[in-house]
Design an enzyme around this catalytic site. Sequence first.
Site, mmCIF file in Angstrom:
data_model
loop_
_atom_site.group_PDB
_atom_site.id
_atom_site.type_symbol
_atom_site.label_atom_id
_atom_site.label_comp_id
_atom_site.label_asym_id
_atom_site.label_seq_id
_atom_site.Cartn_x
_atom_site.Cartn_y
_atom_site.Cartn_z
ATOM 1 C CE LYS A 3 48.717 70.967 -14.050
ATOM 2 N NZ LYS A 3 48.098 69.665 -14.293
ATOM 3 C CG HIS B 132 61.346 73.179 -21.552
ATOM 4 N ND1 HIS B 132 60.266 74.015 -21.411
ATOM 5 C CD2 HIS B 132 62.053 73.278 -20.397
ATOM 6 C CE1 HIS B 132 60.324 74.586 -20.212
ATOM 7 N NE2 HIS B 132 61.396 74.163 -19.581
#
Lengths: 183, 280
Positions: free
Chosen positions: A101, A36
Site C-alpha cells: 500500500k 528485502h
Amino acid sequence: MIRLTPPLSDADVERLRAGDQVLLSGFVYTARDAAHARLVELIEKGEPLPFDLEGQIIYFVGPTPAPPGRPIGSAGPTTSYRMDPYSPVLVAHGLKGMIGKGKRSDEVKEALRRHKAVYFGAVGGAAALISKRILSAEIVAYEDLGPEAIRRLEVKDFPVVVVNDAHGGDLYEEGRKRYALEG
Amino acid sequence: MREVSVERITEAVRRLSVEANTRLGDDVVAAFERFREGEQSPTGRDVLAQLLENARIARDEGLPLCQDTGFAVVFVDLGQDVHLVGGDLYEAVNEGVRQGYREGYLRKSIVADPLRRKNTGDNTPAVVHVRLVPGDRVRITFAPKGGGSENMSGIAMLKPADGVEGVKRFVIDRVRQAGPNPCPPTIVGVGIGGTFEIAALLAKRALLRPVGDRNPDPFYGDLEEELLAEVNRLGIGPAGLGGTTTSLDVHIEVHPCHIASLPVAVNIQCHSARHKEVEL
C-alpha cells in the site's frame, strides 16, 4: 474481475491496467524491510535465493502470530516505499508482482515498465478481513527475523487492485486527480 | 496518601493492550459510517465498508484490527496523592506489554537499537509519558501506534510571522505528501506551540481525543473544522484510491510559546485509531 495464479507471465502482466480489480489464488511470498535487504545482498554476491523469483509475487506484510486453530494472524499490507531501494533489483531478477500500500518511487515504476511487472494495492489496515483469504502459511527463510521472515502463503480469491501497471498507469495519481476539488 | 500496587498497573496494561488492538472505538466506527454516506467515490465507499467489516471481524473473533499492533505508547496520569508500591512503574508497564502482546498474539514490532535493528521479541520497551496530576487516582491510556502512519508525521519550526496561514499550509502539505501511505482515512493530530518536543507530544495527545470532539476554544475548534474540510478536498480518499474522505478528523492541541518561536507538529494516525483507558 480478473483472476490470476502465479507464476505470472509477461502476457499476464501486459493485459493489466491501473484500476483493474484482481483476485489472486495460489502461492505468494511475504517479505518486508529486513528480508528485502538480505535478498538483494544475496543477488549482489551472486548467491542463490531461498526461493525462485521467476514470475512470483511478493506481499509486503509482517503478520501477527497465528492464534490457535488459524493459519495466520492479521495480515494487511505494510507501506511499500520502504522497499523502493530493493524492488528494482528483484524485478530485474524475475519478480512479476508486488502487493503493498502506498506510493512507489519513479525508479520502481520504471522497472515495472522495463521488465514487465505490476504493483498491486491491498486495503491498508483491513488485516483481519484479509486474513480470511489466506489458507496456509509456512516459513521458507529467515525465521530469525520474526514477523519479517519470508513466508509462503496459500491464498484464495485474495482481492487486490492494480495501482502501477507495466504501461505507466498510476491509480493513486488518477484517483486523486479525479476527486480533488479546486481551492 | 493512597497506595496502588504496580501489579495492578501491569494487569491493566496487559488487558488494555489486547482490547485496544482488537476493538476499534465507537467514535471511529461511527465516523466510518458517517463519512461513507457522503463519500463521492464508489471505490471509496467500498473501502469504508471493508473497514467496517474488518472492525466487526476483529471484535467478534478477537483478531488484531491491523497486523501492525504498534509501538506501545502509554500515557499515565499519576495523582500526586498516590504512592506506588511493589516495584518500578516503568517495569510494571513493560511487563504488562510483554504479557498482553504474548497472550493476545499481537505482533512484536520493536527493535532494541535503531541501527543494529534486532527485535526485542516482546514489543518492549513501551513509550511511557507520565504526568503528575491532582488527586489520588492513576489514569492509564494505552495507544498502540503503527509505524506506517507515524512515519508520515512531521514537525516544523515556523516563524511567528508565518501565523495561522503557515500552520494551515504545513498541515495540509503533510497530509498531501503522505498521500495513500498512512492508510487513509486518517486522523490528524496537530500540536502548536511550546518547544520542539512539546509540539510533538501535543500532536500525539491530540490523537487521544474522540473523533468528532472539537477543541473547546472556538478559535481552534473552527480551525479544526476548516483544516478537515481542506484535507478532504485533496482527493486522496479511502486507501488513497481517490475520494472525498481523506481524514476523519483534525485535532489541535496548543501550548504557550516563546516570542521567537512557532513550532507545529503533525502526528498522523491511520484509521486503526486505537486507544483504551482505565482509572485505578
